[in-house]
Design an enzyme around this catalytic site. Sequence first.
Site, short mmCIF file in Angstrom:
data_model
loop_
_atom_site.label_atom_id
_atom_site.label_comp_id
_atom_site.label_asym_id
_atom_site.label_seq_id
_atom_site.Cartn_x
_atom_site.Cartn_y
_atom_site.Cartn_z
CE LYS A 115 -4.63 -1.50 1.61
NZ LYS A 115 -5.41 -1.61 2.71
CE LYS A 207 -6.25 -8.02 -2.18
NZ LYS A 207 -5.75 -7.42 -0.99
CE LYS A 210 -13.27 -2.34 0.17
NZ LYS A 210 -13.33 -2.09 1.56
P1 TYM Z 1 -10.75 -5.01 3.74
O1 TYM Z 1 -11.96 -3.91 3.93
O2 TYM Z 1 -9.76 -4.68 2.69
O3 TYM Z 1 -11.63 -6.46 3.24
C1 TYM Z 1 -12.74 -6.71 3.92
C2 TYM Z 1 -12.54 -8.45 3.95
O4 TYM Z 1 -12.64 -8.80 2.66
C3 TYM Z 1 -11.67 -9.64 2.42
N1 TYM Z 1 -11.12 -9.65 0.95
C4 TYM Z 1 -11.07 -10.72 -0.17
N2 TYM Z 1 -11.33 -11.82 0.19
C5 TYM Z 1 -11.26 -12.67 -0.91
N3 TYM Z 1 -10.90 -12.00 -2.05
C6 TYM Z 1 -10.61 -10.87 -2.33
N4 TYM Z 1 -10.10 -10.23 -3.47
C7 TYM Z 1 -10.96 -9.99 -1.36
N5 TYM Z 1 -10.54 -8.57 -0.99
C8 TYM Z 1 -10.65 -8.35 0.37
C9 TYM Z 1 -10.50 -9.30 3.23
O5 TYM Z 1 -9.65 -10.24 3.46
C10 TYM Z 1 -11.40 -8.82 4.40
O6 TYM Z 1 -11.58 -10.14 5.29
N6 TYM Z 1 -7.72 -5.03 7.77
C11 TYM Z 1 -9.07 -5.36 7.22
C12 TYM Z 1 -10.43 -4.92 7.84
C13 TYM Z 1 -10.31 -5.10 9.37
C14 TYM Z 1 -10.30 -6.37 10.22
C15 TYM Z 1 -10.32 -5.92 11.50
C16 TYM Z 1 -10.85 -7.44 9.66
C17 TYM Z 1 -9.90 -4.20 10.35
N7 TYM Z 1 -9.85 -4.79 11.63
C18 TYM Z 1 -10.19 -7.08 12.66
C19 TYM Z 1 -10.87 -8.83 10.72
C20 TYM Z 1 -10.62 -8.21 12.26
C21 TYM Z 1 -9.13 -4.79 5.74
O7 TYM Z 1 -8.72 -3.93 5.28
O8 TYM Z 1 -10.26 -5.60 5.12
#
Ligand code: TYM
Length: 344
Positions: A115, A207, A210
């Site tokens: 990032k 991947k 967004k």
């Molecule tokens: P974020 O907002 O990027 O994504 C949310 C969830 O979607 C999953 N994800 C995917 N799974 C499969 N294929 C993909 N291409 C894909 N893109 C995203 C992510 O793995 C995630 O589960 N750091 C985390 C948010 C967070 C969090 C937490 C998660 C903050 N605190 C505590 C669990 C527990 C994040 O940026 O997810």
Amino acid sequence: MATFPELVFSGVQPTGNLHLGNYLGAITKFVDLQETHDCIYCVVDLHAITVAQNPAELTSNIREVTAAFIAAGIDPKKHIIFNQSQVAEHAELAWVFNCIARIGWLNRMTQFKEKAGKDRENASVGLYAYPTLMAADILVYRATHVPVGEDQKQHLELARDIAQKFNNDFAETIRNVVGADAYFPQPEPLIQGPATRVMSLRDGTKKMSKSDPSDYSRINLTDDADTIAQKVRKAKTDPEPLPSELPGLAKRPEADNLVGIFAALNKQSKEDVLTQFGSANFSTFKSALVDLAVSKLGPIGAEMKRLQADKSYIDGVLSDGSARAKVLAAGTMQDVKDMLGFIR
Ligand code: TYM
């Protein structure tokens, strides 16, 4: 070793363009886990501001993720849906964890490297410390199970390391305050099924994300039926028909991805999909995938739009969920303050 009651926690960032990866990798798991566990699902707005956000768009994205949770089938009365910034204990525990985690641990985080890119000196301190806030999100509830996509695995490992180091460093006061040999559980990542890493529709080695500049790389949860159909039809493939068995997908990332998406949407295994579509060409398979995707995602997108129009309902869900989450988080922070030796 201390045992902890099972509790599920997970979070999604309100940064726009919720897509099929978020849905299959995380949100569908959130929905299923409601049947067996108490669950807390968080819109992680504090994480979103680790990169610059337009305030008005952020507000609307917080409501969008909340609407997606509810439209996908999460019950905000039986479980908790809230936004992170309404429960100040997340940030408070994150500070404590900043003092537990080692710089060397954070330096290993691959997502920060991706990032921040080449201009690392100019990344925010928040982006660097992001995983300690994530550990605090989970551990402020002493949650034991965390459904996430594959890309969050390393962050979960860091959360486990932080929990372990806290338990070791404060073993004596933990014993005095709660009479146990550990205060925080080792949270377990739940990363299962055929779509733990959904790939871009334009490039099966990247991947689905967004931030990809091409909207054709992803299916957004709010895409209408025509858009979904167009994106699936244009998705990159290779010239061979589909194989009948799993090993035939090796070295065919685009085919593998579409089969994984089909399997996850239909709650099947990839093997089952290949049994049905083995030796079919992509035009046949893509037609079936369009029908399936539209039938599963269409109603969710429509319900999201309906819910998002009702701002007072969404905001009410978040304030009710935040109040309930805060009671739990405040209890943890009191214990932690006692363990650290703070006066309160
Ligand atoms: P974020 O907002 O990027 O994504 C949310 C969830 O979607 C999953 N994800 C995917 N799974 C499969 N294929 C993909 N291409 C894909 N893109 C995203 C992510 O793995 C995630 O589960 N750091 C985390 C948010 C967070 C969090 C937490 C998660 C903050 N605190 C505590 C669990 C527990 C994040 O940026 O997810």
